[in-house]
Structure formats: structure tokens, C-alpha cells
Design an enzyme around this catalytic site. Structure first.
Site, PDB file in Angstrom:
ATOM      1  N   ASP A   1       0.835  -1.201   0.000  1.00 51.71           N
ATOM      2  CA  ASP A   1       0.000   0.000   0.000  1.00 51.71           C
ATOM      3  C   ASP A   1       0.874   1.257   0.000  1.00 51.71           C
ATOM      4  O   ASP A   1       1.853   1.341   0.740  1.00 51.71           O
ATOM      5  CB  ASP A   1      -0.866  -0.037   1.273  1.00 51.71           C
ATOM      6  CG  ASP A   1      -1.938   1.031   1.283  1.00 51.71           C
ATOM      7  OD1 ASP A   1      -2.821   0.987   0.425  1.00 51.71           O
ATOM      8  OD2 ASP A   1      -1.895   1.916   2.171  1.00 51.71           O
TER       9      ASP A   1
ATOM     10  N   GLU B   1       1.788  -0.540  -4.882  1.00 49.39           N
ATOM     11  CA  GLU B   1       0.805   0.464  -5.317  1.00 49.39           C
ATOM     12  C   GLU B   1       1.570   1.777  -5.388  1.00 49.39           C
ATOM     13  O   GLU B   1       1.737   2.473  -4.396  1.00 49.39           O
ATOM     14  CB  GLU B   1      -0.353   0.571  -4.308  1.00 49.39           C
ATOM     15  CG  GLU B   1      -1.434   1.516  -4.794  1.00 49.39           C
ATOM     16  CD  GLU B   1      -2.115   2.316  -3.693  1.00 49.39           C
ATOM     17  OE1 GLU B   1      -3.224   2.811  -3.919  1.00 49.39           O
ATOM     18  OE2 GLU B   1      -1.545   2.485  -2.598  1.00 49.39           O
TER      19      GLU B   1
HETATM   20  C1  NOJ Z   1      -4.503   2.858  -0.980  1.00 49.40           C
HETATM   21  C2  NOJ Z   1      -5.620   1.922  -0.677  1.00 49.40           C
HETATM   22  O1  NOJ Z   1      -5.930   1.191  -1.844  1.00 49.40           O
HETATM   23  C3  NOJ Z   1      -6.766   2.781  -0.198  1.00 49.40           C
HETATM   24  O2  NOJ Z   1      -7.958   2.066  -0.099  1.00 49.40           O
HETATM   25  C4  NOJ Z   1      -6.367   3.401   1.120  1.00 49.40           C
HETATM   26  O3  NOJ Z   1      -7.395   4.276   1.539  1.00 49.40           O
HETATM   27  C5  NOJ Z   1      -5.074   4.182   0.996  1.00 49.40           C
HETATM   28  N1  NOJ Z   1      -4.074   3.478   0.241  1.00 49.40           N
HETATM   29  C6  NOJ Z   1      -4.496   4.473   2.358  1.00 49.40           C
HETATM   30  O4  NOJ Z   1      -4.052   3.297   2.968  1.00 49.40           O
END
Ligand code: NOJ
Length: 535
Positions: free
Chosen positions: A205, A265
Site C-alpha cells: 500500500d 501500489e
Molecule cells: C490505498 C488503498 O488502496 C486505499 O484504499 C487506502 O485508503 C489508501 N491506500 C491508504 O491506505
């Protein structure tokens, strides 16, 4: 199936499970791991290679579980560690790997270390695990700098003793201080904890976060950006991924689950920013958000695909058209377009991610009452942005309203609690049971596409590696490419039917084709339709 010596993940179709919305085994209105285990047969039948589990950790759920209060346990509402182990084991019986969501940029205000930091004095080692600073202005009442929160408002919250802590997301998600060596050491242990349980890897993440410029100076432009900045894409983050890669690679690559992956991500403004994450010895994969961000037009999609190939391929940067953070493809692009996009997604070389419900063609739920909304974005922007709840509504499994369309099962005769987000009254028409009975449904399309993808030598990574696609000449509003051996993809994004090229067999079409005077051999492809052909 990779069909060559690539690691399993290079051509994998990975299904994203948002655990609270997938299947509820105990009738509390919240999806859980036993619910997921009970539905593994569905995923096996669909034909996916792995599942990515969005967070299932203990969490006050201020950001759907991306606010983690314990990185090495399961939220009691979602199950137990024993359930997790059962999931990994039973998934393996179906040849399905489990990818776990790791959230290293921030934790939850309920994390014991943050609670200790709050109770400790300014300047203490407890506070140094996070980013606490004095405020500005005469009485420190102004935040330490002008950084924005991704969810709206400022990235700082003040605590009773007057200091402020940094949170790039919600105030319930304090950012870790990655410059304190205890933080990287702790995450290495967390990685091993899950790898030892037999997982196939991690989704990381906000992988471009973690380190912040120690000066914590104001940024010139306090609007949200994915550019390298004082808080994103700091060079120090690459050292972390080199360490993690060494840990991943210390697990055996042969046998099941095979070489472990980590998919970042990483939201970036350019290929130049993204590429360093894939450097040798760093992350095996990063998400490729190009398709997801493109409009439904041939030039836009072609540019998105070319942009990917300019720096890598679909095995290192898997294709996605949706996830739990964006409006569902059916609503973003239209029903016919979303069906055609599914065939594009699954025909491109490399790996593809499918977000739960995409295979049912679920639309975004746009009429969730304000009082039921849970996404912190809604609150933090004063309702200006409705947030992401509309793509997270619990799945419909059958037509039975009494069980929240099969989402909730109870062992007793009592009715289950309402689902944590309300489902539309007509949700049953999109259910697995309804769509399994309809040969023209989204589910039938996805099942067939995945079946063909598994057996066709040109699909997935393909026989000749991930660069095995060739654009063919096409009208400006069409996409047309070949993959060897003998595979053609054609999509019509224009407004008039498009004459089909010469082919041997129609493998699959996202909608009805239009026969010509002598049948399909001189037939055409209607607007917003895609077709897989063999030559
Ligand atoms: C990306 C995640 O996919 C999302 O759902 C989340 O709110 C943010 N990162 C913060 O962790």
C-alpha cells in the site's frame, strides 16, 4: 499459466478480494475469512491464479482496514489466524495463491505503539516512531507545514499536549517514521510472519510513501500530486525494497507457492518516477494504472498501453481496470464498453488483476445514503467527494433478500444483520446464481475468457515472452493487435460497425457480432464490442 520459465506471477490473473464485502459466514453483516473459504470453489471455477486480500487485520475500520492496529493478526470480526491458515491451505488445493496487503506508510491510532507515543512526552523515543512536531505560530496552533491529506484537509492533527502528528491519509492513520531503525526492523518481521504462513507475496500500500523529507518544509504546491515531492518517492524508499526483495527471494522459488512477489501500489506522474521501483533487486512488480485512468477511446487506450511498454511490460506492471478505490468500469465506461474492456484486459500480455464483482459487471452504487457512507473522504471533504463506498457494496450471491442476496449466511433461523453497506434492491439480478444461469452474462464472459486464456498458447505471458503483441493497422477508433501464435484482438470503440478481418475462428466476443451476406466471414463488429479471433 505462464507456459514458459517465467515466475507464476508474470502471467497470473489475480482476483482482488475486499474481505468485508465478499462473503459473510456468521450473519453479522461483515464479510469474513470463513465466508471467503466457503466460496473458494467459485474462484477456482472462475479460474484465477491468486487472490489479493485487502486488509483483514484488527482495525477500527476508519479507512476500511487500511488503518491497521495489529499487523500480525486477523480482526476478530473477520476470523482468526487459524482461519487464515485454513484459507492458504484450501486455496492451495485449488492451485490459488494468497497475496496479503501490507500497509507500511501508516498504521491506526489504535496501534499500541501509537497509543504509547501519545502517552509519552514530546521528544521521547516512543514519539520518534511517528512524525510528531511542534506547530507553528505564536502558540503552535498552526500545523508544522502545509502538506495536504490525500483524503482532504491538512495532513496534521494536534494532540492534547500541543504537538502535531503527520498523517498523509485520515487522522486515524498516523504515518510511521521510517528513519527510526525500529520501523524497518519491525516490518521485516511482519514480512516474515506472513511469508512463513505460505503466502505468494504482498501488495504494498502507498509504496511510494514511507519516507518524508526530514526538513518537513512547506511544499510549493500544496495540492495533491503524484510527483516526487517532500512526501512521495523519496530516494531512501528504494533501500527498503532492496531489503524486502532479499527476504522474498530467501523463500524457495520452486514448488508452491513459487517465487514470492511484491506488487507496489505506486502512483507516479511519469514512467521515470515509476521505473526505479522495478530496478534489479527491488520490487518484482508495480501496478499499472494506465488502463484504469484512460477514457473509453481507442487513442486513449492505445496510448495507455504504449505508455506501459515504454518502460516495462504487463508481467512486471500488471493491467487493471478497477479496484476498491475507483468507480466501477460499468459505471465509468458503460456496460458494453466494460465487457469489451474485460477482453482487452485479459488479452494483453502479462498479468491482470480483477476486482471482485467486476466479473459480475456490478455497477457503482451511487445512491448510498449519506448516513451510511463510511469512506473518510466523504467526511473530510464535507461531502464534496462522495468517496469509494460505491465500489465496495457487498456481493450478491443469489436472489434471496433475506440473506442480503446470499452475502450473509447464518447457522440459526434468525435473519442476519444488515450488510455493512446497503445493497440496491435489484442487486439480485447481478448475483452469481442469476448470472451463472445466463450464457450472455458478465460472469459467463469472464469464465470463458479465463478458460481460453489458460489454454491458449498466445495468452498470458505467451510463448514468446511478455512483449508478444503487435499493433495492426486499424481505423482511428479501433484497437487491433496480434499475439503469436495465431491470436487477434479487435475492439470497436467507434460508432459504426467495423468489418471483421480474415480469421479462422471466433474464440470469444463481448457482444453479438453482425453477420454479413455469407455469415461471419464477411461480418462486422458492432460499436463498443471486442472479439478474440484465431487465425
Ligand atoms: C490505498 C488503498 O488502496 C486505499 O484504499 C487506502 O485508503 C489508501 N491506500 C491508504 O491506505
Amino acid at each position: 499459466m505462464t507456459g514458459n520459465s517465467n515466475p507464476w506471477w508474470a502471467g497470473a490473473v489475480v482476483y482482488q478480494v475486499y474481505p468485508r464485502s465478499f462473503a459473510d459466514s456468521d450473519g453479522d453483516g461483515i464479510g469474513d475469512l470463513p465466508g471467503l473459504i466457503s466460496r473458494l470453489g467459485y474462484l477456482a471455477e472462475l479460474g484465477v491464479d491468486a487472490i489479493w486480500l485487502s486488509p483483514f487485520y484488527p482495525s477500527p475500520l476508519h479507512d476500511g482496514g487500511y488503518d491497521v492496529s495489529d499487523y500480525t493478526d486477523v480482526d476478530p470480526r473477520l476470523g482468526t489466524l487459524a482461519d487464515f491458515d485454513t484459507l492458504v491451505k484450501k486455496a492451495k488445493d485449488h492451485d490459488i495463491r494468497v497475496i496479503v496487503d501490507l500497509v507500511p506508510n501508516h498504521c491506526s491510532i489504535e496501534h499500541p505503539l501509537f497509543k504509547k507515543a501519545l502517552a509519552a512526552a514530546p521528544g521521547s523515543p516512543e514519539r520518534d516512531l511517528f512524525i510528531f512536531r511542534d506547530g507553528r505560530g505564536a502558540d503552535g496552533a498552526e500545523p508544522p507545514n502545509n502538506w495536504p491529506s490525500r483524503f482532504g484537509g491538512r495532513a496534521w492533527t494536534r494532540v492534547p499536549d500541543g504537538q502535531w502528528y503527520l498523517h498523509l491519509f485520515d487522522s486515524s492513520q498516523p504515518d510511521w517514521n521510517w528513519r527510526d531503525p525500529r520501523v524497518p526492523a519491525m516490518f521485516q518481521e511482519i514480512l516474515r510472519f506472513w511469508l512463513d504462513r505460505g503466502i505468494g507475496g504482498f501488495r504494498v500500500d502507498v509504496a511510494h510513501g514511507l519516507f518524508k523529507d526530514p526538513a518537513l518544509a512547506d511544499v510549493d504546491d500544496p495540492t495533491l500530486t503524484n510527483r516526487p515531492s517532500a512526501y512521495y518517492h523519496r530516494p531512501e524508499v528504494h533501500g527498503v525494497y532492496r531489503t524486502w526483495r532479499a527476504i522474498l527471494d530467501s523463500y524457495p522459488a520452486d514448488g508452491f507457492p513459487g517465487a514470492r512477489t511484491a506488487i507496489g501500489e505506486v502512483w507516479a506522474d511519469s514512467a521515470d518516477t515509476l521505473l526505479p521501483y522495478l530496478a534489479p533487486g527491488e520490487l518484482p512488480q508495480v501496478f499499472n494504472f494506465e488502463l484504469l485512468m484512460a477514457g473509453w477511446s481507442a487513442p486513449a487506450l492505445r496510448a495507455a498501453i504504449d505508455a506501459t511498454y515504454a518502460f516495462t511490460d504487463g508481467s512486471r506492471a500488471p493491467w487493471v481496470i478497477g479496484n476498491h478505490d475507483v468507480v466501477r468500469p460499468v459505471t465509468r465506461w458503460g456496460v458494453a464498453a466494460a465487457r469489451a474492456a474485460a477482453l482487452l484486459l485479459l488479452a494483453l500480455p502479462g498479468s491482470a488483476y480483477v476486482y471482485q464483482g467486476e466479473e459480475l459487471g456490478l455497477p457503482e452504487v451511487t445512491d448510498i445514503p449519506d448516513a451510511a457512507r463510511q469512506d473518510p473522504t466523504f467526511r473530510r471533504t464535507g461531502g464534496k467527494e462522495v468517496g469509494r463506498d460505491g465500489s465496495r457494496v457487498p456481493l450478491p450471491w443469489d436472489d434471496d433478500r433475506g440473506s442480503s442476496f446470499g452475502f450473509s449466511r447464518t447457522s440459526s433461523a434468525s435473519s442476519p444483520a444488515p450488510p455493512w453497506l446497503p445493497q440496491p434492491a435489484d442487486w439480485g439480478k447481478h448475483s452469481v446464481v442469476a448470472e451463472a444461469a445466463d450464457p450472455d452474462s458478465f460472469l459467463a464472459l469472464y469464465r470463458e475468457a479465463l478458460r481460453i486464456r489458460r489454454s491458449h498458447p498466445a495468452l498470458g505471458t505467451g510463448l514468446s515472452g511478455s512483449d508478444s503483441m503487435r499493433w495492426l493497422e486499424a481505423p482511428a477508433d479501433a484497437l487491433y493487435f496480434a499475439r503469436d501464435p495465431g491470436f487477434l484482438f479487435l475492439a470497436n470503440l467507434g460508432t459504426t460497425p467495423l468489418r471483421l478481418p480474415e480469421f479462422r475462428e471466433v474464440l470469444l466476443a463481448s457482444g453479438p457480432l453482425l453477420p454479413g451476406p455469407t455469415g461471419l466471414s464477411d461480418g462486422s463488429l458492432p460499436p463498443d464490442t471486442a472479439v478474440w479471433l484465431s487465425t
